[in-house]
Scaffold this motif. Structure first.
Motif, PDB file in Angstrom:
ATOM      1  N   THR A 213       0.845  -1.204   0.000  1.00  0.00           N
ATOM      2  CA  THR A 213       0.000   0.000   0.000  1.00  0.00           C
ATOM      3  C   THR A 213       0.878   1.251   0.000  1.00  0.00           C
ATOM      4  OG1 THR A 213      -1.704  -1.221   1.187  1.00  0.00           O
ATOM      5  CG2 THR A 213      -1.889   1.178   1.225  1.00  0.00           C
ATOM      6  N   GLU A 246     -15.067   3.709   1.519  1.00  0.00           N
ATOM      7  CA  GLU A 246     -15.074   2.939   2.774  1.00  0.00           C
ATOM      8  C   GLU A 246     -14.048   3.495   3.781  1.00  0.00           C
ATOM      9  OE1 GLU A 246     -15.610  -1.271   1.909  1.00  0.00           O
ATOM     10  OE2 GLU A 246     -14.844  -1.720   3.922  1.00  0.00           O
ATOM     11  N   CYS A 247     -12.976   4.044   3.249  1.00  0.00           N
ATOM     12  CA  CYS A 247     -11.962   4.656   4.130  1.00  0.00           C
ATOM     13  C   CYS A 247     -12.383   6.064   4.576  1.00  0.00           C
ATOM     14  CB  CYS A 247     -10.619   4.762   3.416  1.00  0.00           C
ATOM     15  SG  CYS A 247      -9.810   3.198   3.152  1.00  0.00           S
ATOM     16  N   GLU A 262      -4.088   6.435   8.517  1.00  0.00           N
ATOM     17  CA  GLU A 262      -4.929   6.311   7.322  1.00  0.00           C
ATOM     18  C   GLU A 262      -4.385   5.254   6.356  1.00  0.00           C
ATOM     19  OE1 GLU A 262      -6.697  10.881   7.218  1.00  0.00           O
ATOM     20  OE2 GLU A 262      -4.718  10.489   6.373  1.00  0.00           O
ATOM     21  N   LYS A 265      -5.373   1.864   7.660  1.00  0.00           N
ATOM     22  CA  LYS A 265      -6.793   1.637   7.373  1.00  0.00           C
ATOM     23  C   LYS A 265      -6.973   1.277   5.889  1.00  0.00           C
ATOM     24  CE  LYS A 265     -11.110   4.243   7.885  1.00  0.00           C
ATOM     25  NZ  LYS A 265     -11.615   5.582   8.260  1.00  0.00           N
ATOM     26  N   LEU A 266      -6.334   2.052   5.011  1.00  0.00           N
ATOM     27  CA  LEU A 266      -6.427   1.802   3.569  1.00  0.00           C
ATOM     28  C   LEU A 266      -5.927   0.394   3.230  1.00  0.00           C
ATOM     29  CD1 LEU A 266      -6.857   2.781   0.621  1.00  0.00           C
ATOM     30  CD2 LEU A 266      -4.562   3.774   0.703  1.00  0.00           C
ATOM     31  N   VAL A 269      -8.506  -2.207   4.039  1.00  0.00           N
ATOM     32  CA  VAL A 269      -9.643  -2.228   3.101  1.00  0.00           C
ATOM     33  C   VAL A 269      -9.187  -2.829   1.763  1.00  0.00           C
ATOM     34  CG1 VAL A 269     -11.357  -0.814   1.915  1.00  0.00           C
ATOM     35  CG2 VAL A 269     -10.721  -0.276   4.266  1.00  0.00           C
TER      36      VAL A 269
END
Ligand code: SAM
Length: 275
Positions: A213, A246-247, A262, A265-266, A269
């Motif tokens: 990511t 969704e994030c 963040e 979290k990303l 997802v």
């Protein structure tokens, strides 16, 4: 005889392409080693050079293993480290040695203390961050601009892939700025010592998806997050839109604005949608 005299005696020529800028000031080196290293510490040093830092580490640590690429330093290191029986110098390019092999040699939990060769600072940090299983902390001397990148705030000009890659794995801070005049030969830039203490702050079980990511976010800095996710993970627009909503991120956000929270979290997802 000083370490510089010993270099001269052996007719040593500094090799710029190995990032050879040495520090001979023992009091300065002691000032940051003491307090970080004690007789329970096993240390991996990358690039001992003439062995000045190495000798301070030997005096304070349980055991020191140093990797040095330049075999011309062997007679100098033999002479400078002859008083110590807790040191092993291995003449190999650290980038070419598998981390499993390095960690077999280390044998137990260890820390890295090093005045890093500037031309491979970032690859060395990534190599250990991504692959080590026994590394506890890194205390590294790096160029000041690199140090600022390692501890940068999200969205700032210094923020790069390495910043969250470090931040989700631990705490990084600049512990000392180092003037360029401290080095021989004197380089064109100042340096800083950065301490990175590794801890699994986010209870991550799959580092790979977080690392992917991060790579995705910084793949093309001028593109939106949406476009980077689309091209990096080869996902259709609709899925990427779902991921971003969704994030709860703004649709046009650029990845380089994302904080470590963040990014984590990303990554979670994205992982869900990749399954
Ligand atoms: N520790 C010494 C000091 O503080 O004076 C020397 C530091 S100097 C900045 C970097 C050292 O790393 C040099 O001795 C250089 O030869 C060594 N080096 C460069 N590339 C290396 C590599 N790939 N693997 C191991 N050592 C390397």
């Amino acid at each position: 005889m000083s370490n510089l005299d010993i270099l001269n005696k052996h007719n040593f020529k500094f090799n710029k392409s190995f990032g050879q800028n040495f520090i001979f000031d023992k009091n300065f080196l002691k000032s940051f080693v003491v307090g970080i290293v004690d007789k329970n510490t096993t240390v991996l040093e990358i690039g001992p050079g003439a062995g000045t830092l190495t000798s301070i580490l030997c005096e304070n640590a349980k055991r020191v293993v140093s990797f040095e690429i330049d075999k011309n330093l062997k007679p100098i290191l033999d002479e400078n480290l002859s008083n110590f029986n807790n040191v092993e110098v291995i003449f190999q390019d650290i980038m070419k040695v598998d981390i499993t092999e390095i960690e077999n040699i280390m044998g137990e939990e260890y820390i890295i203390v090093a005045n890093l060769p500037y031309y491979i600072t970032t690859p060395i940090i990534f190599k250990f961050l991504e692959n080590s299983t026994k590394l506890k902390s890194l205390i590294i001397m790096v160029q000041l601009e690199v140090a600022e990148r390692l501890v940068a705030k999200a969205g700032s000009k210094d923020y790069g892939a390495i910043t969250p890659a470090i931040d989700y794995r631990g705490d990084a801070k600049i512990i000392k700025k180092v003037n360029r005049t401290m080095f021989t030969p004197v380089p064109n830039v100042d340096s800083a010592i950065v301490q990175i203490d590794l801890k699994n702050k986010y209870n991550i079980t799959n580092n790979k998806i977080v690392d992917e990511t991060i790579k995705c976010i910084f793949a093309m800095r001028r593109k939106t997050l949406e476009n980077n996710i689309k091209s990096y993970f080869k996902l259709p627009t609709e899925t990427v839109d779902n991921i971003i909503s969704e994030c709860e991120f703004p649709k046009q956000i650029r990845g380089e604005k994302l904080t470590t929270d963040e990014i984590i979290k990303l990554s979670q997802v994205i992982e869900k949608y990749l399954k």
